[in-house]
Design a protein around this motif. Sequence first.
Motif, PDB file in Angstrom:
ATOM      1  N   ALA A 189       0.834  -1.207   0.000  1.00  0.00           N
ATOM      2  CA  ALA A 189       0.000   0.000   0.000  1.00  0.00           C
ATOM      3  C   ALA A 189       0.866   1.253   0.000  1.00  0.00           C
ATOM      4  N   VAL A 190       1.916   1.274   0.815  1.00  0.00           N
ATOM      5  CA  VAL A 190       2.811   2.426   0.878  1.00  0.00           C
ATOM      6  C   VAL A 190       3.536   2.611  -0.448  1.00  0.00           C
ATOM      7  N   LEU A 191       4.056   1.516  -1.001  1.00  0.00           N
ATOM      8  CA  LEU A 191       4.831   1.611  -2.237  1.00  0.00           C
ATOM      9  C   LEU A 191       3.979   2.028  -3.429  1.00  0.00           C
ATOM     10  N   VAL A 192       2.701   1.689  -3.407  1.00  0.00           N
ATOM     11  CA  VAL A 192       1.818   2.110  -4.499  1.00  0.00           C
ATOM     12  C   VAL A 192       1.418   3.575  -4.325  1.00  0.00           C
ATOM     13  N   GLY A 193       1.672   4.133  -3.133  1.00  0.00           N
ATOM     14  CA  GLY A 193       1.441   5.556  -2.946  1.00  0.00           C
ATOM     15  C   GLY A 193       0.355   5.924  -1.965  1.00  0.00           C
ATOM     16  N   ALA A 194      -0.162   4.949  -1.194  1.00  0.00           N
ATOM     17  CA  ALA A 194      -1.258   5.246  -0.262  1.00  0.00           C
ATOM     18  C   ALA A 194      -0.804   6.112   0.900  1.00  0.00           C
ATOM     19  N   GLY A 195       0.501   6.109   1.214  1.00  0.00           N
ATOM     20  CA  GLY A 195       1.036   6.979   2.251  1.00  0.00           C
ATOM     21  C   GLY A 195       0.310   6.822   3.578  1.00  0.00           C
ATOM     22  N   PRO A 196      -0.194   7.940   4.144  1.00  0.00           N
ATOM     23  CA  PRO A 196      -0.832   7.870   5.458  1.00  0.00           C
ATOM     24  C   PRO A 196      -2.145   7.097   5.453  1.00  0.00           C
ATOM     25  N   ASN A 199      -5.046  -2.747  -5.905  1.00  0.00           N
ATOM     26  CA  ASN A 199      -6.238  -2.095  -6.457  1.00  0.00           C
ATOM     27  C   ASN A 199      -6.834  -1.093  -5.473  1.00  0.00           C
ATOM     28  N   GLU A 200      -6.903  -1.477  -4.206  1.00  0.00           N
ATOM     29  CA  GLU A 200      -7.442  -0.569  -3.190  1.00  0.00           C
ATOM     30  C   GLU A 200      -6.538   0.649  -3.007  1.00  0.00           C
ATOM     31  N   ALA A 201      -5.221   0.429  -3.035  1.00  0.00           N
ATOM     32  CA  ALA A 201      -4.282   1.547  -2.885  1.00  0.00           C
ATOM     33  C   ALA A 201      -4.422   2.524  -4.051  1.00  0.00           C
ATOM     34  N   ARG A 202      -4.561   1.990  -5.259  1.00  0.00           N
ATOM     35  CA  ARG A 202      -4.755   2.871  -6.425  1.00  0.00           C
ATOM     36  C   ARG A 202      -6.021   3.702  -6.254  1.00  0.00           C
ATOM     37  N   ASN A 203      -7.096   3.049  -5.814  1.00  0.00           N
ATOM     38  CA  ASN A 203      -8.351   3.781  -5.591  1.00  0.00           C
ATOM     39  C   ASN A 203      -8.149   4.892  -4.566  1.00  0.00           C
ATOM     40  N   ALA A 204      -7.426   4.576  -3.476  1.00  0.00           N
ATOM     41  CA  ALA A 204      -7.184   5.568  -2.425  1.00  0.00           C
ATOM     42  C   ALA A 204      -6.348   6.734  -2.945  1.00  0.00           C
ATOM     43  N   VAL A 205      -5.324   6.421  -3.753  1.00  0.00           N
ATOM     44  CA  VAL A 205      -4.461   7.469  -4.313  1.00  0.00           C
ATOM     45  C   VAL A 205      -5.274   8.391  -5.219  1.00  0.00           C
ATOM     46  N   ARG A 206      -6.121   7.789  -6.068  1.00  0.00           N
ATOM     47  CA  ARG A 206      -6.958   8.614  -6.956  1.00  0.00           C
ATOM     48  C   ARG A 206      -7.908   9.493  -6.143  1.00  0.00           C
ATOM     49  N   ALA A 207      -8.520   8.910  -5.112  1.00  0.00           N
ATOM     50  CA  ALA A 207      -9.456   9.675  -4.281  1.00  0.00           C
ATOM     51  C   ALA A 207      -8.725  10.812  -3.560  1.00  0.00           C
ATOM     52  N   ALA A 208      -7.526  10.528  -3.035  1.00  0.00           N
ATOM     53  CA  ALA A 208      -6.757  11.557  -2.337  1.00  0.00           C
ATOM     54  C   ALA A 208      -6.363  12.682  -3.290  1.00  0.00           C
ATOM     55  N   ARG A 209      -6.016  12.305  -4.524  1.00  0.00           N
ATOM     56  CA  ARG A 209      -5.638  13.305  -5.524  1.00  0.00           C
ATOM     57  C   ARG A 209      -6.822  14.227  -5.829  1.00  0.00           C
ATOM     58  N   GLY A 214      -8.815  32.735  -0.974  1.00  0.00           N
ATOM     59  CA  GLY A 214      -7.716  33.681  -0.859  1.00  0.00           C
ATOM     60  C   GLY A 214      -6.475  33.116  -0.200  1.00  0.00           C
ATOM     61  N   PHE A 215      -6.430  31.804   0.015  1.00  0.00           N
ATOM     62  CA  PHE A 215      -5.240  31.203   0.607  1.00  0.00           C
ATOM     63  C   PHE A 215      -4.305  30.725  -0.493  1.00  0.00           C
ATOM     64  N   ASP A 216      -3.047  30.705  -0.168  1.00  0.00           N
ATOM     65  CA  ASP A 216      -2.052  30.214  -1.107  1.00  0.00           C
ATOM     66  C   ASP A 216      -2.032  28.691  -1.040  1.00  0.00           C
ATOM     67  N   ALA A 217      -2.393  28.015  -2.128  1.00  0.00           N
ATOM     68  CA  ALA A 217      -2.447  26.548  -2.123  1.00  0.00           C
ATOM     69  C   ALA A 217      -1.086  25.927  -1.892  1.00  0.00           C
ATOM     70  N   ALA A 218      -0.024  26.705  -2.160  1.00  0.00           N
ATOM     71  CA  ALA A 218       1.318  26.149  -1.949  1.00  0.00           C
ATOM     72  C   ALA A 218       1.589  25.877  -0.478  1.00  0.00           C
ATOM     73  N   LEU A 219       0.804  26.503   0.400  1.00  0.00           N
ATOM     74  CA  LEU A 219       1.000  26.279   1.830  1.00  0.00           C
ATOM     75  C   LEU A 219       0.448  24.935   2.290  1.00  0.00           C
ATOM     76  N   LEU A 220      -0.347  24.282   1.430  1.00  0.00           N
ATOM     77  CA  LEU A 220      -0.894  22.980   1.803  1.00  0.00           C
ATOM     78  C   LEU A 220       0.231  21.956   1.779  1.00  0.00           C
ATOM     79  N   ALA A 221       0.537  21.389   2.909  1.00  0.00           N
ATOM     80  CA  ALA A 221       1.658  20.445   2.998  1.00  0.00           C
ATOM     81  C   ALA A 221       1.271  19.122   2.359  1.00  0.00           C
ATOM     82  N   PRO A 222       2.110  18.575   1.479  1.00  0.00           N
ATOM     83  CA  PRO A 222       1.814  17.263   0.904  1.00  0.00           C
ATOM     84  C   PRO A 222       1.939  16.172   1.961  1.00  0.00           C
ATOM     85  N   ASP A 223       1.121  15.143   1.808  1.00  0.00           N
ATOM     86  CA  ASP A 223       1.196  14.012   2.741  1.00  0.00           C
ATOM     87  C   ASP A 223       2.475  13.221   2.481  1.00  0.00           C
ATOM     88  N   PRO A 224       3.176  12.764   3.522  1.00  0.00           N
ATOM     89  CA  PRO A 224       4.387  11.965   3.304  1.00  0.00           C
ATOM     90  C   PRO A 224       4.028  10.615   2.709  1.00  0.00           C
TER      91      PRO A 224
END
Length: 201
Positions: free
Chosen positions: A43-50, A86-96, A110-120
């Motif tokens: 799950a982590v390697l496919v990109g599900a992260g947190p 398959n579940e990890a891919r679904n989660a990654v797409r949903a998170a995106r 009016g907020f700067d979207a660059a301030l949104l920290a990416p998930d590790p």
Amino acid sequence: MPARRETGPSIDDATAVARVRAGDRDAYAGLVRRYTADAHRVAVLVGAGPDADDVVQVAFVKAYRTIGSFRDGAPFRPWLLRIVVNEARNAVRAARRYRGATERSAQLDGFDAALLAPDPAVEAVATERRAALLAAVRALPEPQQRVVACRYFLDLDEQETATVLGWPRGTVKSRLHRALKRLQAELYRQALDVEQEVDHG
């Protein structure tokens, strides 16, 4: 006194699956314990992260519900890990999609979207060498990342990798070959960079 029935890690996968199909929930609990670490790594390697823990939980529930479709005699681990992928891919797409909506909303407010920290994507690794290798793997195109993860991080053979990823075996071989050549070139480049830093330090 009746003999205690084995339901833990000491029984093989085929026996455990047969018991699960017969209604033995303890046998499934044994399979969950046996493969949770592998499922989490996938799950982590496919990109599900947190979200990896949630992905693994959903995948195990889905595997339990569909175990009737599992083909007798087939290896259980690749079948399960394919569900995780398959579940990890679904989660990654949903998170995106969620991040995109959040960023658009932040911009409208009016907020700067660059301030949104990416998930590790992965936990911090113990050594610089491992960090360099993981960084090089993550820089590969996504299909090559997946094949390297399956073959070397999960120690699946070619056929198991093909099952997990849903690719023909020949595709696994060719993508793995290209991935390893790219990794070798990238790690060599990193080693040269380190040497130059030392020379100029």
